[in-house]
Design an enzyme around this catalytic site. Structure first.
Site, PDB file in Angstrom:
ATOM      1  N   SER A 287      19.356  39.043  75.030  1.00 16.69           N
ATOM      2  CA  SER A 287      19.146  39.775  76.279  1.00 16.69           C
ATOM      3  C   SER A 287      19.142  38.812  77.447  1.00 16.69           C
ATOM      4  CB  SER A 287      17.811  40.524  76.239  1.00 16.69           C
ATOM      5  OG  SER A 287      16.730  39.615  76.436  1.00 16.69           O
ATOM      6  N   ASP A 288      19.313  39.329  78.655  1.00  9.19           N
ATOM      7  CA  ASP A 288      19.066  38.506  79.832  1.00  9.19           C
ATOM      8  C   ASP A 288      17.552  38.398  80.017  1.00  9.19           C
ATOM      9  OD1 ASP A 288      19.503  36.973  82.115  1.00  9.19           O
ATOM     10  OD2 ASP A 288      21.117  38.257  82.822  1.00  9.19           O
ATOM     11  N   ALA A 289      17.133  37.552  80.940  1.00  8.13           N
ATOM     12  CA  ALA A 289      15.716  37.222  81.075  1.00  8.13           C
ATOM     13  C   ALA A 289      14.864  38.452  81.358  1.00  8.13           C
ATOM     14  CB  ALA A 289      15.522  36.195  82.193  1.00  8.13           C
TER      15      ALA A 289
END
Length: 740
Positions: A287-289
């Protein structure tokens, strides 16, 4: 044993918690060494990105804090990967604990945003794409890989492959531009080079991001929603990722936003049906942050527990920074909502890449002397200079460039000309401002003997006019003015969308003012996005405009080589420059519409700006001129299994040696769905001496001339096509051919 056999054997030894730990990625935590002082990294970084504090001030505050490497979590097998840990000594500490002090000795990934170099900074991705030079792309990637690897990094969050058609979007600076074919070629080369193993084991796992269509955020506003047809997804936004998957990319990062109503982080159709089943991706999805927990904010999960469940089941294998997987997945398995087989599937994918990339068999060893000799070496800086000067685009030149022998006094104005931090550009956390060559330094270094270089600030990116008069007075004594304008480093990049694309503050006012004082003026742009600079293009007092973007550590030297004529500029735009921000998104490969814009009122256009862009895709000037002649096709009737083979002759009609980027486009003149006015299908960069001509050949399989129909199936329809060969997306020779 095969990698899969080794993964299966290791999974049998692991507890459920240890398996989930492999899916948990986190950064360090901070504690302050001063009593009563609480660190707030999110606020500090935000303040720096907004220009409220400098990078130096951020570093000063961080120096008052201690980083907690989450050592106990590593020992207990609860953290499988670090995110953005930059200090090589701390990397050595964390990775040693994982290998030597955890129960099973499973190594950790160290993932870092190696966006445009590591210590030696190179041009930002948008700038790099303007080189149209795949060898330059490979050389930049090789240097970045080597410097990162010797420093302990084994995973990079790149390449970023978001097609970007809207200059308002701040992250356009990280993109390879607006064309799917060119972006795919760049992405393929970067994936291959990052992941190519060298004799000593040097390689990084690459990540194709952000999956998918992040560059189409509504209104050009970062993190915003995306709503589009599947045809658009398949034709425009998916091809670069397909190229990356075909090149064997190890990881894919899902995007922040929602796509057609479902956040990409928990979008099963996207992460499983498209990415794995259609594209054949066999790596893992990160996932992105904090994007897992943000599904709650999206409103598609009741709480973070549900967000963790839905993200994993959709095909998201690793949670970056949310800490939701490590907090909730064990309970979800125990409650029967997720099977342990689902955990094994995700953990197995992560472990497989750790085996594949040598983390078990060829672990990195900390070697300070090797790091010292490698990062920022003279060889690396030379590569940064050579690549950097290939990325600048000459937008206007009325004959004032290159700087001639009659110019003896040069005035450089503009705060950006001598601002090391600003010139580094966004996503330069791994670089250091002290290493940056400013434009003032570069011009002084390259100035011929007897040429006097004077600098005064004059103006900045704000509304401060206090330096105007000093600069205007100094201009009276100069033979040439070099005015440096544009954006500070963090005025583009993540969370840096802009509604107004004009030069900020009083920059345009100053430039038009100094250009009206009978002194030849050259504008050097420092920026991460296309800007609305029509007033500069139109003003006769501005003799030249050089779009330099952000060119890296050797920025000033690269600009100086171009301005003094030691290098003939060869870059060409990979994004369209609109006349005004209100025209965005503006891009070359648009549908024709039933009423294409022209002088007749009832056609597709704005009333208050020109129909044509300020500068089209593929545009860029040189200090010489080129002529295109004799476009010939081997055959004008092709079968479905055939290949279009064509040739065009290009001649240098000027007095200097130069490089030209020869571009090939096609158009399907009549199809069952609307087709773009042009589609890039090939390009070559050639070098020609004065008077020299070369015949450039292209081959395009007919199978690459298709489209996705109304049912989203790829097909090539018989009919008439047109091929174009020329210097940009609006000019060149053309000829028709038939597909039967």
């Amino acid at each position: 044993m095969t990698i899969q056999e080794r993964v299966d054997a290791l999974l049998k030894k692991m507890t459920l918690k240890e398996k989930i730990g492999q899916l948990n990625q986190a950064g360090t935590t901070m504690t302050c060494t001063l009593p009563g002082f609480e660190p707030d990294m999110d606020t500090w970084v935000s303040e720096m990105l907004q220009g409220k504090i400098t990078k130096a001030e951020l570093d000063r505050r961080v120096a008052m804090c201690e980083e907690n490497l989450r050592e106990d979590e590593i020992r207990d097998g609860l953290l499988g990967s670090y995110v953005n840990l930059y200090d090589d000594e701390k990397i050595a500490r964390g990775t040693d604990i994982a290998r030597k002090e955890s129960r099973l000795g499973i190594p950790v990934f160290v993932g870092v945003d190696v966006i445009h170099g590591y210590r030696t900074m190179f041009p930002t991705p948008l700038a790099l794409s303007c080189s149209w030079d795949l060898d330059a792309v490979r050389r930049e990637t090789q240097v970045a890989k080597r410097e990162a690897w010797v420093s302990g990094v084994n995973w990079t969050f790149g390449p970023m492959l978001d097609i970007s058609r809207d200059a308002r979007w701040g992250r356009i600076v990280e993109s390879p531009g607006e064309d799917p074919f060119l972006a795919g070629e760049i992405g393929r080369v970067q994936v291959e080079e990052f992941q190519r193993e060298e004799e000593d084991g040097c390689r990084l796992m690459a990540t194709a991001k952000h999956f998918l269509a992040y560059g189409a955020a509504s209104g050009g506003q970062d993190y915003n929603t995306v709503d589009m047809s599947e045809r658009q997804i398949y034709e425009t936004y998916l091809p670069p990722f397909r190229a990356a998957v075909d090149a064997g990319v190890g990881a894919v990062m899902s995007a922040f936003h929602d796509l057609n109503g479902v956040p990409c982080t928990m979008n099963r159709w996207l992460l499983t049906d498209v990415l794995r089943k259609e594209l054949g991706f066999d790596g893992f999805v990160v996932s992105d942050a904090e994007a897992v927990k943000q599904c709650v904010v999206h409103g598609t999960a009741r709480d973070e527990r549900e967000a963790a469940k839905e993200s994993l089941l959709a095909g998201g294998d690793m949670d970056m920074s949310s800490l939701d997987y490590i907090q909730y997945l064990e309970d979800l398995v125990q409650s029967g909502e997720i099977s342990e087989e689902e955990i094994d599937r995700a953990a197995g994918r992560v472990l497989a890449k750790k085996f594949e990339f040598g983390l078990f068999d060829r672990p990195w060893t900390y070697d300070p002397e090797r790091i010292r000799k490698t990062v920022l070496s003279e060889e690396n800086r030379a590569a940064a200079l050579d690549v950097g000067k290939r990325c600048a685009v000459l937008l206007k030149n009325d004959g004032v460039l290159p700087i001639g022998d009659s110019v003896r006094k040069i005035l450089i104005v503009g705060a950006l000309a001598d601002d090391r931090q600003a010139l580094m550009g966004p996503w330069s956390f791994t670089g250091r401002a002290d290493d940056q060559i400013t434009i003032v330094e570069g011009m002084r270094r390259y100035a011929p003997e007897g040429v006097e270089i004077t600098y005064c600030r004059g103006f900045g990116v704000d509304e401060d006019r206090s330096g105007f008069e000093e600069a205007y007075k100094a201009a009276k004594e100069a033979d040439l003015v070099i005015a440096v304008a544009g954006e500070e480093a963090y005025m583009s990049g993540e969370a840096a969308s802009r509604a107004d694309l004009h030069l900020t503050g009083c920059q345009e006012e100053f430039l038009l003012g100094i250009a009206g004082r009978s002194v030849p003026t050259v504008v050097v742009l420092v920026n991460g996005r296309p800007l609305a600079i029509g007033a500069l293009q139109e003003h006769t007092g501005i003799g030249a405009i050089l779009e330099s973007w952000h060119l890296g550590t050797e920025f000033g030297n690269a600009v100086a080589e171009i301005l003094f004529g030691r290098y003939n500029p060869s870059g060409k735009l990979t994004v369209t420059f609109a006349n005004e921000g209100g025209q965005e998104p503006m891009y070359y490969n648009h549908p024709n519409t039933g009423r294409p814009g022209n002088d007749f009122k009832f056609t597709s256009k704005y009333q208050d700006v020109p129909i044509k862009p300020l500068y089209p895709f593929g545009y860029g000037l040189s200090y010489t001129t080129f002529a295109y002649e004799k476009l010939t096709l081997e055959k004008t009737t092709l079968k479905m299994e055939d290949t279009l083979r064509c040739r065009v002759t290009v001649k240098n009609t000027g007095k200097r040696e130069g490089e030209e980027i020869v571009q090939l486009y096609i158009r399907d003149l009549a199809a069952s769905v609307v087709r773009p006015v042009r589609e890039l299908k090939g390009f070559q960069k050639i070098s020609l001496a004065p008077g020299e001509e070369k015949t450039v050949s292209f081959e395009v399989p007919v199978t690459r001339m298709g489209f996705y129909d109304q049912t989203c199936h790829y097909r090539v329809e018989p009919g008439t096509f047109r091929v174009f060969a020329g210097p940009d997306s609006t000019k060149g020779l053309e000829q028709d051919f038939e597909v039967i």
